[in-house]
Motif scaffolding. Sequence first.
Motif, PDB file in Angstrom:
ATOM      1  N   LYS A 119      51.360  35.052  44.700  1.00 24.42           N
ATOM      2  CA  LYS A 119      51.421  35.823  43.474  1.00 24.42           C
ATOM      3  C   LYS A 119      52.581  36.927  43.653  1.00 24.42           C
ATOM      4  O   LYS A 119      53.155  37.302  42.531  1.00 24.42           O
ATOM      5  N   THR A 158      36.794  35.626  51.672  1.00 21.40           N
ATOM      6  CA  THR A 158      38.260  36.314  52.258  1.00 21.40           C
ATOM      7  C   THR A 158      38.046  37.101  53.602  1.00 21.40           C
ATOM      8  O   THR A 158      38.646  38.134  53.766  1.00 21.40           O
ATOM      9  N   MET A 181      47.566  35.315  47.563  1.00 23.90           N
ATOM     10  CA  MET A 181      47.953  36.713  47.263  1.00 23.90           C
ATOM     11  C   MET A 181      49.254  36.886  47.404  1.00 23.90           C
ATOM     12  O   MET A 181      50.121  37.589  46.648  1.00 23.90           O
ATOM     13  N   TYR A 201      32.484  41.488  54.291  1.00 23.65           N
ATOM     14  CA  TYR A 201      31.935  41.597  53.038  1.00 23.65           C
ATOM     15  C   TYR A 201      30.842  41.133  52.848  1.00 23.65           C
ATOM     16  O   TYR A 201      30.126  40.399  53.843  1.00 23.65           O
ATOM     17  N   ASP A 228      40.078  50.540  44.627  1.00 26.78           N
ATOM     18  CA  ASP A 228      40.173  49.033  44.571  1.00 26.78           C
ATOM     19  C   ASP A 228      39.426  48.558  45.870  1.00 26.78           C
ATOM     20  O   ASP A 228      38.709  47.487  45.605  1.00 26.78           O
ATOM     21  N   LYS A 268      38.134  26.031  44.814  1.00 28.87           N
ATOM     22  CA  LYS A 268      38.412  27.162  44.569  1.00 28.87           C
ATOM     23  C   LYS A 268      39.014  28.010  45.832  1.00 28.87           C
ATOM     24  O   LYS A 268      39.754  28.759  45.776  1.00 28.87           O
ATOM     25  N   PHE A 280      44.593  36.757  51.495  1.00 32.91           N
ATOM     26  CA  PHE A 280      44.463  35.586  51.276  1.00 32.91           C
ATOM     27  C   PHE A 280      45.708  35.049  50.736  1.00 32.91           C
ATOM     28  O   PHE A 280      46.567  35.669  50.393  1.00 32.91           O
ATOM     29  N   GLY A 340      37.220  43.683  43.263  1.00 33.03           N
ATOM     30  CA  GLY A 340      38.223  42.661  43.509  1.00 33.03           C
ATOM     31  C   GLY A 340      39.394  42.234  42.822  1.00 33.03           C
ATOM     32  O   GLY A 340      40.413  42.025  43.095  1.00 33.03           O
ATOM     33  N   LYS A 341      39.167  41.894  41.559  1.00 37.30           N
ATOM     34  CA  LYS A 341      40.275  41.554  40.594  1.00 37.30           C
ATOM     35  C   LYS A 341      41.195  42.729  40.320  1.00 37.30           C
ATOM     36  O   LYS A 341      42.355  42.546  40.280  1.00 37.30           O
ATOM     37  N   SER A 375      41.632  45.105  42.420  1.00 38.95           N
ATOM     38  CA  SER A 375      42.484  45.159  43.766  1.00 38.95           C
ATOM     39  C   SER A 375      43.732  44.148  43.663  1.00 38.95           C
ATOM     40  O   SER A 375      44.666  44.608  44.225  1.00 38.95           O
ATOM     41  N   THR A 376      43.548  43.124  43.326  1.00 41.44           N
ATOM     42  CA  THR A 376      44.865  42.130  43.230  1.00 41.44           C
ATOM     43  C   THR A 376      45.840  42.671  42.189  1.00 41.44           C
ATOM     44  O   THR A 376      47.003  42.702  42.302  1.00 41.44           O
ATOM     45  N   VAL A 421      34.334  46.442  47.105  1.00 36.47           N
ATOM     46  CA  VAL A 421      35.488  46.006  46.557  1.00 36.47           C
ATOM     47  C   VAL A 421      35.533  45.866  45.070  1.00 36.47           C
ATOM     48  O   VAL A 421      34.574  45.147  44.702  1.00 36.47           O
ATOM     49  N   TYR A 467      42.993  42.292  57.810  1.00 37.72           N
ATOM     50  CA  TYR A 467      43.339  43.744  57.438  1.00 37.72           C
ATOM     51  C   TYR A 467      44.623  44.172  58.211  1.00 37.72           C
ATOM     52  O   TYR A 467      45.753  43.648  57.509  1.00 37.72           O
TER      53      TYR A 467
HETATM   54  N1  CAA Z   1      39.995  25.038  41.775  1.00 36.61           N
HETATM   55  C1  CAA Z   1      41.212  25.341  41.888  1.00 36.61           C
HETATM   56  N2  CAA Z   1      41.318  26.947  41.460  1.00 36.61           N
HETATM   57  C2  CAA Z   1      40.302  27.528  41.301  1.00 36.61           C
HETATM   58  C3  CAA Z   1      38.995  26.737  41.175  1.00 36.61           C
HETATM   59  C4  CAA Z   1      39.000  25.333  41.653  1.00 36.61           C
HETATM   60  N3  CAA Z   1      37.728  24.519  41.246  1.00 36.61           N
HETATM   61  N4  CAA Z   1      38.033  27.620  40.748  1.00 36.61           N
HETATM   62  C5  CAA Z   1      38.888  28.786  40.628  1.00 36.61           C
HETATM   63  N5  CAA Z   1      39.981  28.765  40.865  1.00 36.61           N
HETATM   64  C6  CAA Z   1      40.986  29.815  40.923  1.00 36.61           C
HETATM   65  C7  CAA Z   1      40.846  30.700  39.988  1.00 36.61           C
HETATM   66  O1  CAA Z   1      41.414  30.123  38.705  1.00 36.61           O
HETATM   67  C8  CAA Z   1      41.711  32.030  40.421  1.00 36.61           C
HETATM   68  O2  CAA Z   1      42.991  31.805  40.270  1.00 36.61           O
HETATM   69  P1  CAA Z   1      43.919  32.945  39.838  1.00 36.61           P
HETATM   70  O3  CAA Z   1      43.777  34.043  40.709  1.00 36.61           O
HETATM   71  O4  CAA Z   1      45.349  32.390  39.974  1.00 36.61           O
HETATM   72  O5  CAA Z   1      43.462  33.270  38.536  1.00 36.61           O
HETATM   73  C9  CAA Z   1      41.209  31.926  41.852  1.00 36.61           C
HETATM   74  O6  CAA Z   1      40.968  30.687  42.135  1.00 36.61           O
HETATM   75  C10 CAA Z   1      40.001  32.880  42.592  1.00 36.61           C
HETATM   76  O7  CAA Z   1      39.022  32.723  41.478  1.00 36.61           O
HETATM   77  P2  CAA Z   1      38.330  33.873  40.632  1.00 36.61           P
HETATM   78  O8  CAA Z   1      39.170  34.315  39.730  1.00 36.61           O
HETATM   79  O9  CAA Z   1      37.070  33.427  40.072  1.00 36.61           O
HETATM   80  O10 CAA Z   1      37.921  34.923  41.705  1.00 36.61           O
HETATM   81  P3  CAA Z   1      36.727  35.463  42.483  1.00 36.61           P
HETATM   82  O11 CAA Z   1      35.838  36.104  41.643  1.00 36.61           O
HETATM   83  O12 CAA Z   1      36.206  34.365  43.373  1.00 36.61           O
HETATM   84  O13 CAA Z   1      37.334  36.631  43.359  1.00 36.61           O
HETATM   85  C11 CAA Z   1      38.934  37.819  44.851  1.00 36.61           C
HETATM   86  C12 CAA Z   1      38.604  36.213  44.154  1.00 36.61           C
HETATM   87  C13 CAA Z   1      39.036  38.736  43.902  1.00 36.61           C
HETATM   88  C14 CAA Z   1      40.206  37.711  45.373  1.00 36.61           C
HETATM   89  C15 CAA Z   1      37.624  37.996  45.768  1.00 36.61           C
HETATM   90  O14 CAA Z   1      37.717  36.700  46.917  1.00 36.61           O
HETATM   91  C16 CAA Z   1      37.670  39.188  46.464  1.00 36.61           C
HETATM   92  O15 CAA Z   1      37.072  40.228  45.922  1.00 36.61           O
HETATM   93  N6  CAA Z   1      38.297  39.408  47.779  1.00 36.61           N
HETATM   94  C17 CAA Z   1      38.346  40.654  48.555  1.00 36.61           C
HETATM   95  C18 CAA Z   1      39.427  41.854  47.917  1.00 36.61           C
HETATM   96  C19 CAA Z   1      40.921  41.120  48.148  1.00 36.61           C
HETATM   97  O16 CAA Z   1      41.086  40.373  49.120  1.00 36.61           O
HETATM   98  N7  CAA Z   1      41.700  41.838  47.325  1.00 36.61           N
HETATM   99  C20 CAA Z   1      43.163  41.580  47.458  1.00 36.61           C
HETATM  100  C21 CAA Z   1      43.926  42.593  46.972  1.00 36.61           C
HETATM  101  S1  CAA Z   1      43.354  44.049  47.996  1.00 36.61           S
HETATM  102  C22 CAA Z   1      43.961  43.823  49.625  1.00 36.61           C
HETATM  103  O17 CAA Z   1      44.950  43.130  49.780  1.00 36.61           O
HETATM  104  C23 CAA Z   1      43.635  44.751  50.760  1.00 36.61           C
HETATM  105  C24 CAA Z   1      42.656  43.923  51.460  1.00 36.61           C
HETATM  106  O18 CAA Z   1      43.059  43.260  52.530  1.00 36.61           O
HETATM  107  C25 CAA Z   1      41.308  43.925  51.009  1.00 36.61           C
END
Ligand code: CAA
Length: 393
Positions: free
Chosen positions: A247, A157, A244, A148, A189, A32, A241, A203-204, A206-207, A201, A283
């Motif tokens: 995407k 992250t 991102m 976090y 977000d 993941k 990360f 998270g979802k 925010s993306t 955050v 950041y």
């Molecule tokens: N093998 C491969 N992939 C896997 C997996 C596995 N075993 N298990 C899960 N995945 C994949 C999921 O399918 C998902 O992929 P997609 O996004 O392509 O759908 C990915 O791994 C993430 O898994 P989840 O959807 O379950 O997400 P999560 O609940 O772990 O949260 C996150 C992910 C939202 C990024 C979280 O880490 C988070 O909140 N991070 C902080 C916020 C952030 O970084 N936001 C980014 C935009 S905001 C910004 O950019 C400003 C900033 O710097 C903060």
Amino acid sequence: MPVGIDDISFYTANFSLDLQELAANNGSNAAKYTVGIGQERMSVPGADEDVVTMAANACVPLLEGMKTRGEDSNAIKTILFATETGIDQSKAAGVYLHSLLKFSPRCRVVELKQACYSATAALQLATAWVARKPKEKVLVIASDIARYERQTPGEATQGCGAVAMIVSANPRLIVLDSETGIHTEDVMDFWRPNYRSTALVDGKYSTKVYLRCVRSAWQDFQQQSDLKFADFDYFCYHLPFSRMAQKAHNHLANGNAHELSTKTLEDQISSSLIYNRITGNSYTAAMYIGFISLLDNTAANLAGKRIGFFSYGSGSVGEFFTGTLVEDYQDMLHQQGHQSMLESRQPLNYADYQKMYAFEVPTDGGDHEFEHQTNGKFRLTGISQHKRLYQVR
Ligand code: CAA
């Protein structure tokens, strides 16, 4: 007159946690992290490392370069310090840096904030300043610690790092265009109220906001510039990360570049992801570490190549801008220093990571000396009567 980045370098903390170690201890599947979000390690700061020490360390190669070339560092008359890991509500972190690096008193210093975006605001202000006073240089700093709550999706992250860049006329690295595209929107977000040491955050969400912002900033850029998607050779995105950026690039390409293969799209960003994959989010510094990663890790000569940059700061402000790499830009790279700095980080086990995460700067106003942990040239040695104490080694 061309204006842009003359020199750029980065620094990250001396410790790192392998995300496989995190997964093994929090019940997540390691894939993941390594595949799903595209991260391998994250930098972890020691008790004696903060945004000031990381930033000062990032400046060292730039100042040494100026000295070697016989250039006068007094030409730097402005220091813009971008961070969302502020250490004081009043005093700018850059003033400590100014003192540690012995800048002239004839140099103004200010701190800027708008989440991860503010370094780009600093860079844009710096280019405007230099356009007005071409003999002066501006030192732009981006320095942050991404933090976090433990046991939340954001934990994987985390990371930290600092970038230092000198903005000048006739830059030897990259000339920046004056046309940019902007998108600002009031959203919740990601934010960190003054009373918290960790970010909150959604998270979802925010993306999703990030992707909306990249599209809108690009649309604005299209109104300001004649450049089309196909005119760009490489792209650097804000990197919370690495997945991102993938995407965002696909999102931007969608509707713009039907003729480009998946491999070409991947090649346009892959080198920019290498360093961030092992430092984690930093950041304000993240996109600029991505830019350095592109320069350090691309064997081909990039002179004349056009780079597209998308800077994103939650809350939210985004900006798309561009620049073209200059002939002999390679002379200004610090690739070896970056790579040995990354390799010399000390890997942590989970127990040590937990201990380091738990450390907080004491707030009781007493005299506290911090454990000597960093190998860096600059240390936060302690805090005494609410005053932070720094030292040059
Ligand atoms: N093998 C491969 N992939 C896997 C997996 C596995 N075993 N298990 C899960 N995945 C994949 C999921 O399918 C998902 O992929 P997609 O996004 O392509 O759908 C990915 O791994 C993430 O898994 P989840 O959807 O379950 O997400 P999560 O609940 O772990 O949260 C996150 C992910 C939202 C990024 C979280 O880490 C988070 O909140 N991070 C902080 C916020 C952030 O970084 N936001 C980014 C935009 S905001 C910004 O950019 C400003 C900033 O710097 C903060």
